[in-house]
Motif scaffolding. Structure first.
Motif, PDB file in Angstrom:
ATOM      1  N   LYS A  36     -34.287  -1.571  42.043  1.00  0.00           N
ATOM      2  CA  LYS A  36     -34.998  -1.244  43.284  1.00  0.00           C
ATOM      3  C   LYS A  36     -35.013   0.255  43.533  1.00  0.00           C
ATOM      4  N   LYS A  37     -33.981   0.953  43.087  1.00  0.00           N
ATOM      5  CA  LYS A  37     -33.902   2.401  43.282  1.00  0.00           C
ATOM      6  C   LYS A  37     -34.917   3.156  42.423  1.00  0.00           C
ATOM      7  N   LEU A  38     -35.528   2.464  41.459  1.00  0.00           N
ATOM      8  CA  LEU A  38     -36.539   3.089  40.596  1.00  0.00           C
ATOM      9  C   LEU A  38     -37.951   2.953  41.161  1.00  0.00           C
ATOM     10  N   ILE A  39     -38.097   2.219  42.250  1.00  0.00           N
ATOM     11  CA  ILE A  39     -39.423   1.954  42.809  1.00  0.00           C
ATOM     12  C   ILE A  39     -39.767   3.043  43.837  1.00  0.00           C
ATOM     13  N   PRO A  40     -40.856   3.774  43.607  1.00  0.00           N
ATOM     14  CA  PRO A  40     -41.246   4.807  44.570  1.00  0.00           C
ATOM     15  C   PRO A  40     -41.879   4.186  45.815  1.00  0.00           C
ATOM     16  N   HIS A  41     -41.846   4.928  46.903  1.00  0.00           N
ATOM     17  CA  HIS A  41     -42.513   4.483  48.123  1.00  0.00           C
ATOM     18  C   HIS A  41     -44.029   4.577  47.978  1.00  0.00           C
ATOM     19  N   GLN A  42     -44.476   5.547  47.194  1.00  0.00           N
ATOM     20  CA  GLN A  42     -45.902   5.734  46.936  1.00  0.00           C
ATOM     21  C   GLN A  42     -46.091   6.093  45.469  1.00  0.00           C
TER      22      GLN A  42
ATOM     23  N   ILE B  74     -42.447   9.869  46.106  1.00  0.00           N
ATOM     24  CA  ILE B  74     -43.836   9.771  45.668  1.00  0.00           C
ATOM     25  C   ILE B  74     -43.882  10.053  44.171  1.00  0.00           C
ATOM     26  N   LEU B  75     -44.286   9.058  43.413  1.00  0.00           N
ATOM     27  CA  LEU B  75     -44.403   9.190  41.959  1.00  0.00           C
ATOM     28  C   LEU B  75     -45.826   9.590  41.613  1.00  0.00           C
ATOM     29  N   VAL B  76     -45.976  10.640  40.810  1.00  0.00           N
ATOM     30  CA  VAL B  76     -47.293  11.062  40.344  1.00  0.00           C
ATOM     31  C   VAL B  76     -47.412  10.767  38.847  1.00  0.00           C
ATOM     32  N   THR B  77     -48.619  10.548  38.413  1.00  0.00           N
ATOM     33  CA  THR B  77     -48.885  10.371  36.991  1.00  0.00           C
ATOM     34  C   THR B  77     -48.670  11.715  36.305  1.00  0.00           C
ATOM     35  N   PRO B  78     -47.948  11.739  35.178  1.00  0.00           N
ATOM     36  CA  PRO B  78     -47.697  13.019  34.498  1.00  0.00           C
ATOM     37  C   PRO B  78     -49.004  13.725  34.122  1.00  0.00           C
ATOM     38  N   ILE B  79     -49.025  15.031  34.324  1.00  0.00           N
ATOM     39  CA  ILE B  79     -50.217  15.831  34.056  1.00  0.00           C
ATOM     40  C   ILE B  79     -50.509  15.919  32.560  1.00  0.00           C
ATOM     41  N   SER B  80     -49.488  16.172  31.757  1.00  0.00           N
ATOM     42  CA  SER B  80     -49.697  16.401  30.330  1.00  0.00           C
ATOM     43  C   SER B  80     -48.565  15.768  29.514  1.00  0.00           C
ATOM     44  N   PRO B  81     -48.596  14.440  29.370  1.00  0.00           N
ATOM     45  CA  PRO B  81     -47.502  13.757  28.654  1.00  0.00           C
ATOM     46  C   PRO B  81     -47.287  14.241  27.227  1.00  0.00           C
ATOM     47  N   SER B  82     -48.324  14.748  26.591  1.00  0.00           N
ATOM     48  CA  SER B  82     -48.186  15.200  25.197  1.00  0.00           C
ATOM     49  C   SER B  82     -47.297  16.439  25.083  1.00  0.00           C
ATOM     50  N   ASP B  83     -47.089  17.143  26.194  1.00  0.00           N
ATOM     51  CA  ASP B  83     -46.263  18.354  26.190  1.00  0.00           C
ATOM     52  C   ASP B  83     -44.784  18.075  26.476  1.00  0.00           C
ATOM     53  N   GLU B  84     -44.433  16.825  26.691  1.00  0.00           N
ATOM     54  CA  GLU B  84     -43.071  16.499  27.111  1.00  0.00           C
ATOM     55  C   GLU B  84     -42.065  16.647  25.977  1.00  0.00           C
ATOM     56  N   GLY B  85     -40.855  16.983  26.364  1.00  0.00           N
ATOM     57  CA  GLY B  85     -39.770  17.124  25.414  1.00  0.00           C
ATOM     58  C   GLY B  85     -39.176  15.780  25.016  1.00  0.00           C
ATOM     59  N   PHE B  86     -38.246  15.828  24.098  1.00  0.00           N
ATOM     60  CA  PHE B  86     -37.624  14.631  23.537  1.00  0.00           C
ATOM     61  C   PHE B  86     -37.005  13.735  24.608  1.00  0.00           C
ATOM     62  N   PHE B  87     -36.184  14.308  25.491  1.00  0.00           N
ATOM     63  CA  PHE B  87     -35.470  13.497  26.474  1.00  0.00           C
ATOM     64  C   PHE B  87     -36.419  12.865  27.493  1.00  0.00           C
ATOM     65  N   THR B  88     -37.480  13.571  27.821  1.00  0.00           N
ATOM     66  CA  THR B  88     -38.464  12.995  28.743  1.00  0.00           C
ATOM     67  C   THR B  88     -39.168  11.828  28.078  1.00  0.00           C
ATOM     68  N   LYS B  89     -39.459  11.954  26.793  1.00  0.00           N
ATOM     69  CA  LYS B  89     -40.096  10.844  26.080  1.00  0.00           C
ATOM     70  C   LYS B  89     -39.177   9.624  26.027  1.00  0.00           C
ATOM     71  N   VAL B  90     -37.880   9.860  25.867  1.00  0.00           N
ATOM     72  CA  VAL B  90     -36.909   8.757  25.910  1.00  0.00           C
ATOM     73  C   VAL B  90     -36.940   8.122  27.295  1.00  0.00           C
ATOM     74  N   ASN B  91     -36.933   8.948  28.340  1.00  0.00           N
ATOM     75  CA  ASN B  91     -37.001   8.431  29.712  1.00  0.00           C
ATOM     76  C   ASN B  91     -38.241   7.587  29.935  1.00  0.00           C
ATOM     77  N   ARG B  92     -39.353   8.009  29.389  1.00  0.00           N
ATOM     78  CA  ARG B  92     -40.611   7.252  29.558  1.00  0.00           C
ATOM     79  C   ARG B  92     -40.476   5.847  28.961  1.00  0.00           C
ATOM     80  N   ARG B  93     -39.818   5.755  27.832  1.00  0.00           N
ATOM     81  CA  ARG B  93     -39.619   4.421  27.221  1.00  0.00           C
ATOM     82  C   ARG B  93     -38.712   3.557  28.089  1.00  0.00           C
ATOM     83  N   LEU B  94     -37.670   4.164  28.640  1.00  0.00           N
ATOM     84  CA  LEU B  94     -36.775   3.426  29.538  1.00  0.00           C
ATOM     85  C   LEU B  94     -37.513   3.001  30.804  1.00  0.00           C
ATOM     86  N   GLU B  95     -38.380   3.875  31.310  1.00  0.00           N
ATOM     87  CA  GLU B  95     -39.169   3.540  32.499  1.00  0.00           C
ATOM     88  C   GLU B  95     -40.057   2.337  32.218  1.00  0.00           C
ATOM     89  N   LYS B  96     -40.695   2.322  31.059  1.00  0.00           N
ATOM     90  CA  LYS B  96     -41.567   1.182  30.714  1.00  0.00           C
ATOM     91  C   LYS B  96     -40.766  -0.111  30.640  1.00  0.00           C
TER      92      LYS B  96
END
Length: 164
Positions: free
Chosen positions: A3-9, A134-156
């Protein structure tokens, strides 16, 4: 915990946020992430569109603090030309940087929103503090570093679990 991962918007970009409505609801401060929230992760400076948005934010009456997990050099080069206060190496989702940002603005959690592009850092940290997230869609996912890409997989994976 999930539940703590769910944004209000959730919005596609900062430009879709109804700032006037937030102000009318009593919010006075914005804690914002930098990379892939305000600009792409490799964009060194603010875009003209972002500069205009920040002017509107200030005209409405919001205070802003940039809170980033990135290094001092990156955050300083971005925030100083805009005269924005900032916190670098924030270690989000821990709450220390969020608390510091609230102190810098002299605001309470109930008066502050967090804007960011990651559930596991920005949203989780903000929700742990009782902030409006407020969660926004990432502007440029292709520019993300290794740890952010790992986080994205965990988020999914977390999103899949939340749907069940």
């Amino acid at each position: 915990m999930l539940k703590k991962l769910i944004p209000h918007q959730h919005v596609n970009s900062i430009y879709e946020i109804n700032l006037q409505q937030l102000y009318e609801q009593g919010y006075r401060g914005i804690i914002t992430d930098l990379d892939n929230t305000l600009v792409g992760a490799k964009a060194p400076l603010a875009t003209p569109e972002l500069i205009d948005w920040l002017k509107v934010v200030g005209q409405i009456g919001f205070q802003v603090v940039v809170v980033s997990n990135n290094q001092r050099t990156r955050v300083t080069k971005f925030a100083e030309p805009l005269s924005l206060p900032f916190i670098y190496r924030a270690k989000k989702p821990t709450t220390a940087a969020f608390r510091k940002a609230l102190t810098m603005m002299n605001l309470r959690s109930s008066q502050t929103v967090v804007i960011g592009d990651q559930m596991l850092t920005d949203v989780l940290g903000g929700n742990r503090m009782g902030l409006h997230t407020i969660l926004v869609t990432p502007i440029s996912p292709s520019d993300e570093g290794f740890f952010t890409k790992v986080n994205r997989r965990l988020e999914k994976a977390a999103q899949t679990l939340m749907r069940k």
